[in-house]
Write an enzyme that holds these catalytic residues in place. Structure first.
Site, PDB file in Angstrom:
ATOM      1  CB  SER A 222      33.141  19.273  33.007  1.00  0.00           C
ATOM      2  OG  SER A 222      31.863  18.796  32.600  1.00  0.00           O
ATOM      3  CG  ASP A 223      30.790  19.367  39.307  1.00  0.00           C
ATOM      4  OD1 ASP A 223      29.794  18.636  39.109  1.00  0.00           O
ATOM      5  OD2 ASP A 223      31.097  19.771  40.446  1.00  0.00           O
ATOM      6  CD1 TRP A 224      25.262  16.561  35.619  1.00  0.00           C
ATOM      7  CD2 TRP A 224      27.403  16.011  35.910  1.00  0.00           C
ATOM      8  NE1 TRP A 224      25.402  15.213  35.317  1.00  0.00           N
ATOM      9  CE2 TRP A 224      26.707  14.867  35.482  1.00  0.00           C
ATOM     10  CE3 TRP A 224      28.766  15.911  36.140  1.00  0.00           C
ATOM     11  CZ2 TRP A 224      27.324  13.633  35.282  1.00  0.00           C
ATOM     12  CZ3 TRP A 224      29.397  14.688  35.943  1.00  0.00           C
ATOM     13  CH2 TRP A 224      28.679  13.572  35.525  1.00  0.00           C
ATOM     14  N   GLY A 226      30.022  22.391  34.181  1.00  0.00           N
ATOM     15  CA  GLY A 226      31.214  23.085  34.654  1.00  0.00           C
ATOM     16  C   GLY A 226      32.275  23.313  33.598  1.00  0.00           C
TER      17      GLY A 226
END
Length: 821
Positions: A222-224, A226
Site C-alpha cells: 500500500s501507499d503509506w 493507503g
C-alpha cells in the site's frame, strides 16, 4: 534459503505479521526462524533512508522524473537507477520506492514533476531503463502509483473513473512494461479509488490484471496509510500494509482467518511473496542493517550534472545561446530562482541533499574571475514564508501540554521539523509536545512576516508577544499532505540588527484533526520584497548587455498533497519578465517548474530554457548549457498548452477536473496531451517532443522494410547527419497514424524514438521498429487489443508538430491480442 520450507515452519500469526510493516520504513522480522526485517526508502530522485522529510542523513539528489523523461534516453535512466541503488545501499535499504509512472493528464497535478511523461510509450521506456538499473544492483524497485493517481485533490478518497480503453491504452502500459520487461519486484497501490473501489482492495486490478494477465510474482504494498480494510485488501492481492505498526491486520486478520472470512492459503500466498522479496534482496545471507551513511561520490556528482543538462529543453533561441564565456559583456542575473537552488519538488520526494548549487553560483564558477555579473532578485515566488536557516533548539515533553521535565533535546539548523518515528523507545509519537526556540536578527528595518504551519497544534511568540495562535483554532488545510493547516501569517515590526527570540510550541494532533496522523511544524520569517527591489532589477537589466531571468516555481508549489491553482508563474514573475524584456532585447529566461507554464511574454524574449528540478548540481548543469559546455539535450515530455483551458481535462465541468462528489471523470478518454491537441487541431505553445539544439541536423529520407506489416513487424531506417560545427544530439520520434480508423482514434501515437549523438559532420544510420501491438486499439466489447486491417503511416518527426517524413504501409487482415498476451 528455501522459501517453501521456511513458510511451512511458520505459524499463522507469524505469516500474518509479515503482511504489515514494523514501523515507517521496515518490515516485521521473525527472530524464531531467523527471518530478517528489510528497509524500504523513498524515492524517485534520491534515497532518503529512514530520516525525516527535512534533515536526516544526507543523500545525493538526482534530477526529478520529468527531467529524466525529457532526456528521451533510457540508458541515462538506467545509469541513474544504478546510482540510486548504490544510494539505497548507503541507507541500508533493500527496496527503493520508485519510479513513479502516472501519466501527465494535466499540468496541474502536484506530482507532475515525479512522473516521466504524458505519453505511455515514453514513460514505459524510461521506467524500464530505471528499474533495470536499480534491480541490476540487487535493490528492488517499486513502481507506483497503481493506478489513476493523476491529481492530488482529495487523493485519499477520490475515485478516478476511467474507462477500460483509456486504462489499457494510456494508464496501464507503463506498469505492464515494468512487470513484463523489467521484472519489477514490487508495486505500490495508489491512494485513490478506481471506478469506485480503493485500488488497495481492487480485485480486478491487483489480481486479474496484475497477476493473471501479466504474470506478476512480486509484492504489492500500500501507499503509506493507503489501505483501509482487513479482509478485502488481502483478498484482492495487497500483500503488505504500510507503514507499521499494523492498523487493519495483525490480530484482526488472524481472527478473520479463524472465523472463516478469508482462507489461510491466501495469507500464505502473500507471506510467500514477502519471503521471496527478502530472499531476492539477499537479506537472508546479509542480515546486518548497518547505520545510514552519507556517501558523496564523485561519479554521482558527475552523473547528476550530466543528467541535468540532458534533461534541459531549449524551447526558444534567437541565436543568443550559447553565450560566449570569453565575450559575454555584463550579465544581469535576476529572478527568484537565481540565488536559490531549486533542486527538487516537495513531498515524499524530498531529501537532505549533500549540497546544492544555485544558478548564480554556477554562472560565477563558469566565468571565474569575472566582474561582469550583477545579481538582483527582483521578485519572489515562494508559496510559504521563507524558512529560517540557523541554529534551532528543540525540547521534547512526554505530555501534550509541555508539562513535566523535558525528556529530550536536540539542535537542528532549520526552522522546520517533521517527525516520522519516536525520538526514543519511551517516547509516545502520538502524544507529545515540543518547544522550538531560535534567535532571529533582522538585516533591515520593517514589517517582517511570520508564518506558522503544523500537522498538530501550534502557537508562536515573537519576543514576549504571542503572534500566532494555531492551537485552539487549528484547521486542516493544504500542507503536509493535507495533514497540516493552511499557513497562518502575521506581520511584526522589527529593527535591523536587534535580535529577537522566537518560540513556537507544538503538540501532536488530537482526535478529530483528520487526515494522516503526522507530526510536523514549520516556522517562516521574512521581510517581503518591495517595489524598490523590483525597480532596481529593471535598472540592472537595462544597463547590462545580457539579462538572465531565473523564474518558475519551487518545491512548495510542485508538491505531493496539492495541485496547482493554474499554469501561471506565481507572484509578479510574468510582469517582471515582460518588463525586463522591454528594457533588454537580450533577455534569456530559465524556467524551473515541474510541468508546463503559460508564457504571455514569449514573443519578447530572446531565449527560453526549461530546466525543471535538475538535482543538487542544478546551477552547474544550467551554466553548462547556457555557455555551451553541454548541449541542451532535452525534448518536452509533456505538451505546453497556450492556456490552461486548452488542456483536455480542463472543460469547466468540475466532474472532469478537479472532481465532484468524490469522483473525477476521465471523460477525455485516450485524448490526453498531444493526442488531444493533434486530433482536435488545438494550437500549442510548445508541442510534445519539442526541443532545439546548438547544432543542426539533416534527416535523410526513411526506408521502410516492407509494404505490409507481418507478425515480425516493420523496420524504418534513415540516416541522420550533424551538419553543424559542434557535437550534439537529436531525438528522432516515430508515430503511427491509422489513415482510416474504424473508431475514433488519436491522429497519431508515439511508438518508437531514438536519441542519437553525433560529432560535427558525423552521420549515422538508425533503425526504428513497429510491431503489430503498436497498431492496436483496445476494444472494450471484445475485451482485447485489435489492430484493424487497413492503411497506416509511420510518421517520422522531431516533435508532435514537426513532421519530417511519412512512410505508408498496410495491415492485410485484422490482428487481435488478448489482454494476457
Amino acid at each position: 534459503m528455501a522459501v517453501d520450507n521456511l513458510l511451512a515452519k511458520m505459524t499463522l500469526e507469524e505469516q500474518v505479521a509479515l503482511l504489515s510493516g514494523a514501523d515507517f520504513w521496515t518490515t516485521v522480522p521473525v527472530p524464531r526462524l531467523k527471518i530478517p526485517k528489510i528497509k524500504v526508502t523513498d524515492g524517485p530522485n534520491g534515497a532518503r533512508g529512514a530520516g525525516s522529510l527535512v534533515g536526516g542523513v544526507k543523500s545525493a539528489c538526482f534530477p526529478c522524473a520529468i527531467s529524466i523523461g525529457s532526456s528521451f534516453d533510457p540508458a541515462l535512466a538506467r545509469a541513474i537507477g544504478k546510482a540510486l541503488a548504490e544510494e539505497a545501499k548507503s541507507k541500508s535499504a533493500r527496496v527503493l520506492l520508485a519510479p513513479t509512472v502516472n501519466i501527465h493528464r494535466s499540468g496541474l497535478n502536484g506530482r507532475n514533476f515525479e512522473c516521466y511523461s504524458e505519453d505511455p510509450h515514453l514513460t514505459s521506456e524510461m521506467a524500464v531503463g530505471y528499474i533495470e538499473g536499480v534491480q541490476g544492483e540487487g535493490i528492488a524497485a517499486t513502481i507506483k502509483h497503481f493506478v489513476g493517481n493523476e491529481s492530488e485533490i482529495e487523493r485519499f478518497t477520490m475515485s478516478s473513473d476511467i474507462g477500460e480503453r483509456a486504462l489499457r491504452e494510456l494508464y496501464l502500459p507503463p506498469f505492464e512494461a515494468a512487470v513484463k520487461r523489467a521484472g519489477a519486484r514490487a508495486i505500490m497501490s495508489s491512494y485513490n479509488r478506481l471506478n469506485g473501489t480503493f485500488t488497495s482492495e481492487h480485485q480486478w486490478l491487483l489480481t486479474q490484471v496484475l497477476r493473471v494477465e501479466w504474470g506478476f510474482d512480486g509484492i504489492v504494498m500500500s501507499d503509506w496509510f493507503g489501505s483501509h480494510s482487513t479482509v478485502a485488501s488481502v483478498a484482492a492481492g495487497l500483500d503488505l500494509e504500510m507503514p507499521g505498526p499494523t492498523r487493519d491486520r495483525g490480530e484482526k486478520l488472524v481472527a478473520a482467518v479463524k472465523n472463516g472470512e478469508i482462507d489461510a492459503a491466501r495469507i500464505a500466498e502473500s507471506a510467500h511473496r514477502i519471503l521471496d522479496l527478502i530472499r531476492w534482496t539477499g537479506a537472508f545471507t546479509d542480515v546486518e542493517m548497518r547505520a545510514e551513511v552519507a556517501e558523496d561520490r564523485p561519479e554521482h556528482r558527475a552523473l547528476i550534472r550530466r543528467a541535468g543538462a540532458e534533461g534541459t529543453v531549449l524551447l526558444k533561441n534567437n541565436g543568443i545561446l550559447p553565450l560566449n564565456k570569453n565575450d559575454t559583456g555584463t550579465i544581469a542575473v535576476l529572478g527568484p530562482n537565481a540565488a536559490e537552488a531549486r533542486i527538487m519538488g516537495g513531498g515524499s520526494a524530498q531529501i537532505n541533499a549533500h549540497y546544492s548549487v544555485a544558478p548564480l553560483e554556477g554562472i560565477r564558477k563558469a566565468l571565474a574571475g569575472s566582474n561582469a555579473i550583477f545579481h538582483v532578485k527582483g521578485v519572489a515566488n515562494n508559496r510559504l514564508v521563507k524558512l529560517y536557516r540557523g541554529p534551532v533548539h528543540i525540547e521534547y515533553f512526554n505530555s501534550t501540554d509541555l508539562s513535566g521535565a523535558a525528556v529530550h533535546a536536540e539542535d537542528i539548523d532549520l526552522s522546520e521539523r517533521f517527525w516520522m518515528d519516536p525520538i526514543s523507545k519511551t517516547f509516545n509519537i502520538n502524544a507529545f509536545s515540543a518547544r522550538v526556540v531560535f534567535t532571529y536578527t533582522p538585516e533591515a528595518d520593517g514589517v517582517h512576516v511570520f508564518g506558522l504551519v503544523s500537522a498538530g497544534r501550534s502557537r508562536l511568540k515573537v519576543g514576549s508577544q504571542q503572534v500566532i495562535e494555531n492551537w485552539d483554532n487549528w484547521k486542516r488545510g493544504a500542507n503536509y499532505f493535507t495533514a497540516g493547516n493552511d499557513e497562518v501569517r502575521k506581520g511584526v515590526t522589527l529593527e535591523a540588527g536587534v535580535p529577537v527570540q522566537i518560540v513556537a510550541e507544538f503538540r501532536s494532533p488530537i482526535a478529530g484533526d483528520g487526515g494522516l496522523h503526522l507530526n510536523a511544524i514549520r516556522i517562516g520569517v521574512e521581510l517581503p520584497l518591495g517595489e524598490a527591489e523590483f525597480e532596481e532589477a529593471l535598472k540592472k537589466a537595462q544597463t547590462c548587455d545580457v539579462a538572465i531571468v531565473f523564474a518558475g516555481r519551487e518545491g512548495e508549489w510542485d508538491t505531493e498533497g496539492n495541485d496547482l491553482p493554474d499554469l501561471r508563474l506565481p507572484g509578479r514573475q510574468d510582469e517582471f519578465i515582460a518588463r525586463v524584456a522591454a528594457v533588454n532585447p537580450k533577455t534569456i529566461v530559465v524556467l524551473q517548474t515541474g510541468g508546463p507554464v503559460e508564457m504571455p511574454w514569449i514573443d519578447n524574449v530572446a531565449a527560453v530554457l526549461q530546466s525543471w528540478y535538475p538535482g543538487q548540481e542544478a546551477g552547474n548543469a544550467i551554466a553548462d548549457v547556457l555557455f555551451g559546455f553541454a548541449e541542451p539535450g532535452g525534448r518536452l515530455p509533456q505538451t505546453f498548452p497556450l492556456t490552461l483551458e486548452d488542456n483536455s481535462a480542463i472543460t469547466g465541468d468540475p466532474a472532469v477536473y478537479p472532481g465532484k462528489d468524490g469522483h473525477v471523470e476521465y471523460r477525455e478518454g485516450v485524448f490526453v496531451g498531444y493526442r488531444h491537441h493533434d486530433t482536435r487541431k488545438i494550437k500549442t505553445l510548445f508541442p510534445f517532443g519539442h526541443g532545439l539544439s546548438y547544432t543542426t541536423f539533416s534527416w535523410g529520407r526513411p526506408k521502410i522494410s516492407a509494404e505490409a506489416i507481418g507478425k515480425d513487424g516493420l523496420k524504418v531506417t534513415l540516416n541522420i547527419t550533424n551538419t553543424g560545427k559542434r557535437a550534439g544530439a537529436d531525438v528522432v520520434q516515430l508515430y503511427v497514424r491509422p489513415l482510416a480508423p474504424k473508431v475514433e482514434r488519436p491522429d497519431k501515437e508515439l511508438r518508437a524514438f531514438r536519441k542519437i549523438r553525433l560529432a560535427a559532420g558525423e552521420a549515422k544510420q538508425i533503425d526504428l521498429c513497429i510491431t503489430l501491438r503498436d497498431l492496436c486499439r483496445f476494444d472494450e466489447e471484445a475485451r482485447c487489443f485489435i489492430a484493424d486491417a487497413g492503411e497506416y503511416e509511420a510518421v517520422i518527426a522531431a516533435s508532435a508538430e514537426d513532421i519530417r517524413h511519412t512512410c505508408r504501409f498496410r495491415l492485410d487482415e485484422d490482428w487481435k491480442l488478448s489482454v494476457g498476451g
